[in-house]
Design a protein around this motif. Structure first.
Motif, mmCIF file in Angstrom:
data_model
loop_
_atom_site.group_PDB
_atom_site.id
_atom_site.type_symbol
_atom_site.label_atom_id
_atom_site.label_comp_id
_atom_site.label_asym_id
_atom_site.label_seq_id
_atom_site.Cartn_x
_atom_site.Cartn_y
_atom_site.Cartn_z
ATOM 1 N N ASP A 280 0.827 -1.207 0.000
ATOM 2 C CA ASP A 280 0.000 0.000 0.000
ATOM 3 C C ASP A 280 0.862 1.259 0.000
ATOM 4 O O ASP A 280 2.061 1.222 0.274
ATOM 5 C CB ASP A 280 -0.917 -0.002 1.231
ATOM 6 N N PHE A 281 0.179 2.347 -0.227
ATOM 7 C CA PHE A 281 0.772 3.680 -0.246
ATOM 8 C C PHE A 281 1.448 3.991 1.101
ATOM 9 O O PHE A 281 0.859 3.774 2.161
ATOM 10 C CB PHE A 281 -0.375 4.669 -0.494
ATOM 11 N N GLY A 282 2.679 4.443 1.045
ATOM 12 C CA GLY A 282 3.335 4.929 2.259
ATOM 13 C C GLY A 282 3.909 3.885 3.196
ATOM 14 O O GLY A 282 4.329 4.214 4.305
ATOM 15 N N VAL A 283 3.942 2.615 2.779
ATOM 16 C CA VAL A 283 4.453 1.572 3.682
ATOM 17 C C VAL A 283 5.983 1.559 3.764
ATOM 18 O O VAL A 283 6.567 0.971 4.672
ATOM 19 C CB VAL A 283 3.946 0.156 3.293
ATOM 20 N N GLY A 284 6.627 2.199 2.774
ATOM 21 C CA GLY A 284 8.091 2.280 2.809
ATOM 22 C C GLY A 284 8.799 1.562 1.675
ATOM 23 O O GLY A 284 9.997 1.274 1.762
ATOM 24 N N LYS A 285 8.088 1.306 0.575
ATOM 25 C CA LYS A 285 8.692 0.588 -0.554
ATOM 26 C C LYS A 285 9.899 1.345 -1.108
ATOM 27 O O LYS A 285 10.980 0.783 -1.277
ATOM 28 C CB LYS A 285 7.651 0.370 -1.677
ATOM 29 N N THR A 286 9.677 2.621 -1.397
ATOM 30 C CA THR A 286 10.751 3.425 -1.982
ATOM 31 C C THR A 286 11.914 3.573 -0.987
ATOM 32 O O THR A 286 13.082 3.506 -1.371
ATOM 33 C CB THR A 286 10.198 4.817 -2.379
ATOM 34 N N SER A 287 11.579 3.709 0.285
ATOM 35 C CA SER A 287 12.621 3.857 1.311
ATOM 36 C C SER A 287 13.467 2.589 1.433
ATOM 37 O O SER A 287 14.679 2.662 1.651
ATOM 38 C CB SER A 287 11.990 4.165 2.670
ATOM 39 N N LEU A 288 12.828 1.427 1.293
ATOM 40 C CA LEU A 288 13.582 0.169 1.372
ATOM 41 C C LEU A 288 14.566 0.064 0.212
ATOM 42 O O LEU A 288 15.711 -0.356 0.388
ATOM 43 C CB LEU A 288 12.630 -1.036 1.381
ATOM 44 N N ILE A 289 14.114 0.476 -0.983
ATOM 45 C CA ILE A 289 15.016 0.446 -2.143
ATOM 46 C C ILE A 289 16.176 1.404 -1.910
ATOM 47 O O ILE A 289 17.340 1.049 -2.148
ATOM 48 C CB ILE A 289 14.278 0.837 -3.441
ATOM 49 N N ARG B 38 17.451 2.402 0.840
ATOM 50 C CA ARG B 38 18.363 1.846 1.853
ATOM 51 C C ARG B 38 19.223 0.746 1.235
ATOM 52 O O ARG B 38 20.427 0.695 1.458
ATOM 53 C CB ARG B 38 17.532 1.310 3.025
ATOM 54 N N PHE B 39 18.604 -0.125 0.447
ATOM 55 C CA PHE B 39 19.330 -1.266 -0.114
ATOM 56 C C PHE B 39 20.291 -0.829 -1.225
ATOM 57 O O PHE B 39 21.427 -1.276 -1.282
ATOM 58 C CB PHE B 39 18.323 -2.280 -0.665
ATOM 59 N N ILE C 279 12.743 2.223 -11.911
ATOM 60 C CA ILE C 279 13.505 0.976 -11.901
ATOM 61 C C ILE C 279 14.903 1.257 -11.374
ATOM 62 O O ILE C 279 15.630 2.085 -11.930
ATOM 63 C CB ILE C 279 13.559 0.350 -13.309
ATOM 64 N N SER C 280 15.257 0.592 -10.278
ATOM 65 C CA SER C 280 16.597 0.747 -9.703
ATOM 66 C C SER C 280 17.388 -0.523 -9.972
ATOM 67 O O SER C 280 16.816 -1.616 -10.049
ATOM 68 C CB SER C 280 16.513 0.964 -8.199
ATOM 69 N N ARG C 281 18.705 -0.349 -10.091
ATOM 70 C CA ARG C 281 19.552 -1.505 -10.378
ATOM 71 C C ARG C 281 20.488 -1.784 -9.220
ATOM 72 O O ARG C 281 21.029 -0.858 -8.624
ATOM 73 C CB ARG C 281 20.421 -1.219 -11.600
ATOM 74 N N LYS C 282 20.699 -3.068 -8.944
ATOM 75 C CA LYS C 282 21.677 -3.420 -7.916
ATOM 76 C C LYS C 282 22.379 -4.695 -8.361
ATOM 77 O O LYS C 282 21.739 -5.662 -8.769
ATOM 78 C CB LYS C 282 20.946 -3.651 -6.591
ATOM 79 N N GLY D 182 17.927 0.538 8.805
ATOM 80 C CA GLY D 182 18.637 -0.427 7.959
ATOM 81 C C GLY D 182 18.449 -1.864 8.415
ATOM 82 O O GLY D 182 18.874 -2.788 7.736
ATOM 83 N N ASP D 183 17.782 -2.073 9.550
ATOM 84 C CA ASP D 183 17.648 -3.431 10.091
ATOM 85 C C ASP D 183 16.884 -4.354 9.135
ATOM 86 O O ASP D 183 15.781 -4.011 8.699
ATOM 87 C CB ASP D 183 16.893 -3.412 11.429
#
Ligand code: GDP
Length: 177
Positions: free
Chosen positions: A13-22, A24-25, A42-45, A159-160
């Motif tokens: 859902d909106f605002g759960v932290g998807k973009t923030s997790l990316i 961080r990673f 699209i982010s690359r790792k 970051g946990d």
């Protein structure tokens, strides 16, 4: 060393932290500022993993798809999910409705990608007491056809659990079908 590329998508859902997790990673950073994403990003790792077929290492380029913030208002398009070997399905531990929506997100992803793998992040773990977190981890279990790898607590802020959850999903994405 061989290099392969796989698509992973973020669902939640909106605002759960998807973009923030990316962030961080991929960038190892966290922004408290609210930036609602527009369209698909699209982010690359690059990850170095052990090759399941041989004894050597494997370079995996993970293409992480992040949907626009306004999923609140419209259904996730199957075309966004298509061809994705893995999904990181995210809920916000402080918002019960985002937890209730997890199984719907899992079902949708597996209906488009029956041979894909999903993993669930209970994000914003820094905002709840450890006892509450332990209880949530007990309640939210999704044994669907072994395609759900597990449920883990994460905090994009601290970051946990972030590296661990992305790596666990990436490892499954390179397994032979
Ligand atoms: P998205 O819509 O799912 O992509 O969510 P965002 O990544 O944009 O995050 C929404 C809000 O939650 C932002 O204000 C973030 O700073 C905040 N946020 C994301 N992850 C965490 C976390 O793990 N802990 C805390 N305390 N806040 C978080």
């Amino acid at each position: 060393m061989s290099t392969i590329s796989k698509k992973m998508c973020m669902i939640g859902d909106f605002g759960v932290g998807k973009t923030s997790l990316i962030c961080r990673f991929v960038d190892r950073s966290f922004s408290d500022q609210y930036l609602s994403t527009v369209g698909v990003k699209i982010s690359r790792k690059m990850l170095e993993l052990s090759n399941p077929n041989q004894q050597d290492q494997l370079n995996l380029q993970v293409l992480i798809w992040d949907i626009e913030g306004s999923t609140k208002f419209k259904a996730i398009a199957p075309s966004y999910l298509q061809g994705s070997k893995g999904a990181l399905i995210v809920a916000d531990v402080t918002r019960p409705e985002t937890l209730s929506n997890l199984s719907q997100h899992i079902k949708l992803f597996l209906s488009v990608n029956p041979k894909g793998y999903a993993i669930v992040a209970l994000n914003k773990a820094d905002l709840v007491e450890p006892e509450k977190l332990a209880k949530l981890l007990e309640i939210y279990q999704f044994p669907e056809q072994n395609r759900v790898l597990g449920v883990q607590a994460t905090s994009a802020k601290l970051g946990d659990g972030v590296d661990q959850i992305f790596h666990k999903l990436a490892h499954s994405m390179v397994q032979p079908e």
